[in-house]
Design a protein around this motif. Structure first.
Motif, PDB file in Angstrom:
ATOM      1  N   ASP A 108      27.747  -5.767  22.259  1.00 14.03           N
ATOM      2  CA  ASP A 108      26.295  -6.485  22.742  1.00 14.03           C
ATOM      3  C   ASP A 108      26.332  -7.887  22.824  1.00 14.03           C
ATOM      4  OD1 ASP A 108      26.527  -7.141  20.135  1.00 14.03           O
ATOM      5  OD2 ASP A 108      24.518  -6.436  19.549  1.00 14.03           O
ATOM      6  N   GLY A 109      27.639  -8.397  22.611  1.00 17.16           N
ATOM      7  CA  GLY A 109      27.756 -10.019  22.759  1.00 17.16           C
ATOM      8  C   GLY A 109      27.319 -10.625  21.675  1.00 17.16           C
ATOM      9  N   ILE A 110      27.138 -10.117  20.422  1.00 20.76           N
ATOM     10  CA  ILE A 110      26.441 -10.597  19.055  1.00 20.76           C
ATOM     11  C   ILE A 110      27.445  -9.944  18.066  1.00 20.76           C
ATOM     12  CG2 ILE A 110      24.773 -11.012  17.524  1.00 20.76           C
ATOM     13  CD1 ILE A 110      22.959 -11.269  19.780  1.00 20.76           C
ATOM     14  N   ILE A 111      27.906 -10.624  17.072  1.00 23.26           N
ATOM     15  CA  ILE A 111      28.648  -9.780  15.750  1.00 23.26           C
ATOM     16  C   ILE A 111      27.780  -9.769  14.630  1.00 23.26           C
ATOM     17  CG2 ILE A 111      30.515 -10.156  14.338  1.00 23.26           C
ATOM     18  CD1 ILE A 111      32.199 -11.406  16.377  1.00 23.26           C
ATOM     19  N   SER A 112      27.351  -8.917  14.290  1.00 19.06           N
ATOM     20  CA  SER A 112      26.427  -8.458  13.079  1.00 19.06           C
ATOM     21  C   SER A 112      27.363  -8.758  11.879  1.00 19.06           C
ATOM     22  CB  SER A 112      25.755  -7.205  13.074  1.00 19.06           C
ATOM     23  OG  SER A 112      26.657  -6.206  13.002  1.00 19.06           O
ATOM     24  N   ALA A 113      26.461  -8.833  10.788  1.00 20.19           N
ATOM     25  CA  ALA A 113      26.991  -8.880   9.382  1.00 20.19           C
ATOM     26  C   ALA A 113      27.990  -7.762   9.201  1.00 20.19           C
ATOM     27  CB  ALA A 113      26.053  -9.225   8.385  1.00 20.19           C
ATOM     28  N   ASN A 114      27.383  -6.384   9.475  1.00 19.57           N
ATOM     29  CA  ASN A 114      28.307  -5.534   9.217  1.00 19.57           C
ATOM     30  C   ASN A 114      29.416  -5.387  10.107  1.00 19.57           C
ATOM     31  OD1 ASN A 114      26.534  -4.278   7.296  1.00 19.57           O
ATOM     32  ND2 ASN A 114      25.246  -3.328   8.881  1.00 19.57           N
ATOM     33  N   GLU A 115      29.604  -5.677  11.357  1.00 19.63           N
ATOM     34  CA  GLU A 115      30.632  -5.775  12.299  1.00 19.63           C
ATOM     35  C   GLU A 115      31.534  -6.685  11.804  1.00 19.63           C
ATOM     36  OE1 GLU A 115      29.115  -4.444  16.783  1.00 19.63           O
ATOM     37  OE2 GLU A 115      28.695  -6.560  15.795  1.00 19.63           O
ATOM     38  N   TYR A 116      30.988  -7.875  11.180  1.00 14.80           N
ATOM     39  CA  TYR A 116      31.921  -8.962  10.688  1.00 14.80           C
ATOM     40  C   TYR A 116      32.782  -8.677   9.334  1.00 14.80           C
ATOM     41  CZ  TYR A 116      33.086 -13.824   9.541  1.00 14.80           C
ATOM     42  OH  TYR A 116      33.855 -14.746   9.263  1.00 14.80           O
ATOM     43  N   ASN A 117      32.100  -7.775   8.656  1.00 16.31           N
ATOM     44  CA  ASN A 117      32.630  -7.004   7.176  1.00 16.31           C
ATOM     45  C   ASN A 117      34.009  -6.381   7.470  1.00 16.31           C
ATOM     46  OD1 ASN A 117      32.979  -7.272   4.590  1.00 16.31           O
ATOM     47  ND2 ASN A 117      31.393  -5.960   4.254  1.00 16.31           N
ATOM     48  N   ILE A 118      34.790  -7.113   8.259  1.00 16.66           N
ATOM     49  CA  ILE A 118      35.960  -5.956   8.755  1.00 16.66           C
ATOM     50  C   ILE A 118      36.919  -5.801   7.538  1.00 16.66           C
ATOM     51  CG2 ILE A 118      36.071  -6.692  11.245  1.00 16.66           C
ATOM     52  CD1 ILE A 118      38.177  -8.786  10.499  1.00 16.66           C
ATOM     53  N   TYR A 119      36.982  -6.712   6.471  1.00 16.07           N
ATOM     54  CA  TYR A 119      37.987  -6.479   5.552  1.00 16.07           C
ATOM     55  C   TYR A 119      37.466  -6.046   4.041  1.00 16.07           C
ATOM     56  CZ  TYR A 119      40.578  -9.740   8.123  1.00 16.07           C
ATOM     57  OH  TYR A 119      41.002 -10.343   8.946  1.00 16.07           O
ATOM     58  N   LYS A 120      36.028  -5.335   4.365  1.00 15.42           N
ATOM     59  CA  LYS A 120      35.186  -4.270   3.496  1.00 15.42           C
ATOM     60  C   LYS A 120      35.095  -5.319   2.017  1.00 15.42           C
ATOM     61  CE  LYS A 120      35.845  -1.140   6.332  1.00 15.42           C
ATOM     62  NZ  LYS A 120      34.972  -0.722   7.233  1.00 15.42           N
ATOM     63  N   HIS A 121      34.657  -6.530   2.180  1.00 14.65           N
ATOM     64  CA  HIS A 121      34.209  -7.172   1.215  1.00 14.65           C
ATOM     65  C   HIS A 121      32.908  -6.636   0.789  1.00 14.65           C
ATOM     66  CE1 HIS A 121      37.431 -10.721   1.738  1.00 14.65           C
ATOM     67  NE2 HIS A 121      37.920  -9.540   1.637  1.00 14.65           N
ATOM     68  N   ASP A 122      32.364  -7.496  -0.287  1.00 11.28           N
ATOM     69  CA  ASP A 122      30.934  -7.341  -0.650  1.00 11.28           C
ATOM     70  C   ASP A 122      30.216  -7.444   0.272  1.00 11.28           C
ATOM     71  OD1 ASP A 122      31.824  -6.326  -3.138  1.00 11.28           O
ATOM     72  OD2 ASP A 122      31.322  -8.043  -4.064  1.00 11.28           O
ATOM     73  N   GLU A 123      29.044  -6.863   0.748  1.00 12.58           N
ATOM     74  CA  GLU A 123      28.082  -7.122   1.545  1.00 12.58           C
ATOM     75  C   GLU A 123      27.335  -8.518   1.580  1.00 12.58           C
ATOM     76  OE1 GLU A 123      27.353  -5.785   4.405  1.00 12.58           O
ATOM     77  OE2 GLU A 123      28.547  -3.969   3.959  1.00 12.58           O
ATOM     78  N   LEU A 124      27.065  -9.267   2.469  1.00 11.10           N
ATOM     79  CA  LEU A 124      26.558 -10.573   2.516  1.00 11.10           C
ATOM     80  C   LEU A 124      25.077 -10.449   1.847  1.00 11.10           C
ATOM     81  CD1 LEU A 124      27.829 -11.802   6.077  1.00 11.10           C
ATOM     82  CD2 LEU A 124      28.728 -12.615   3.754  1.00 11.10           C
TER      83      LEU A 124
END
Length: 214
Positions: free
Chosen positions: A198-214
């Motif tokens: 969709d041309g936007i990176i959400s927080a869930n999509e960004y969390n590619i390294y499975k760190h704690d949620e923002l």
């Protein structure tokens, strides 16, 4: 007894004059620290932006198949660690490095160029890279950078926001602007991270390294 003491004293003296050189293996990648500076303010991790020179050799006969000093006008290479911009073995072998550090990284075929090989690298070849890191910067893929990139705090990232952050990190130490590089990195980030396209990176999509949620 005197000889034993003298030998011990000599060993202590010699070791005290040499830089610490360590060797270990991780996921079948052999890592040898050839040089490490006394001061290390920041160590590399997945998502960081690295500036590196690296030379590639075939383990079998020691022949050189790549030299970054002869590629792209000889400038050190910029890439983001851990996202597949280099072979898997280098993504593994360059974690936890300091600016100024040098390593010798031996990579098995499965984590290098595989059964098919590539260019001068034959199939199923173990390769050795001699790497030297010049800079370790916070990259646009690191989780702690999300809040800084997300300037409007809407928990999503646009290409404009990511480019502004990348430009700031790249140029803060006096490096020249490089719009072509910014666009290449941004394209790679969105291709691998924007799963719903969709041309936007959400927080869930960004969390590619499975760190704690923002």
């Amino acid at each position: 007894m005197w000889k034993l003491v003298s030998y011990y004293t000599l060993c202590v003296f010699v070791c005290s004059q040499l830089r610490l050189v360590s060797v270990w293996a991780e996921d079948d990648v052999k890592i040898e620290v050839v040089y490490q500076p006394d001061a290390c303010e920041k160590r590399s991790k997945k998502g960081d932006l690295l500036n590196v020179h690296y030379d590639g050799f075939l383990e079998k006969d020691g022949s050189q198949f790549y030299c970054s000093r002869h590629d792209k006008t000889g400038h050190p290479q910029w890439f983001i660690l851990g996202v597949g911009q280099v072979i898997k073995g280098l993504d593994i072998g360059m974690v936890d490095m300091c600016a100024g550090e040098k390593r010798k990284i031996t990579v098995p075929s499965a984590l290098a160029f595989g059964e098919k090989g590539k260019g001068p690298v034959p199939p199923n070849a173990t390769v050795i890279f001699e790497v030297e890191v010049f800079a370790v910067s916070r990259g646009p893929r690191s989780m702690e950078a999300f809040g800084q990139i997300d300037v409007n705090q809407d928990r999503s990232l646009t290409k404009t926001e990511i480019k502004a952050h990348l430009k700031m990190e790249f140029e803060k130490d006096g490096k020249p602007p490089d719009d072509a590089y910014y666009e290449k990195v941004i394209t790679d980030i969105f291709r691998k991270t924007d799963s719903d396209k969709d041309g936007i990176i959400s927080a869930n999509e960004y969390n590619i390294y499975k760190h704690d949620e923002l």
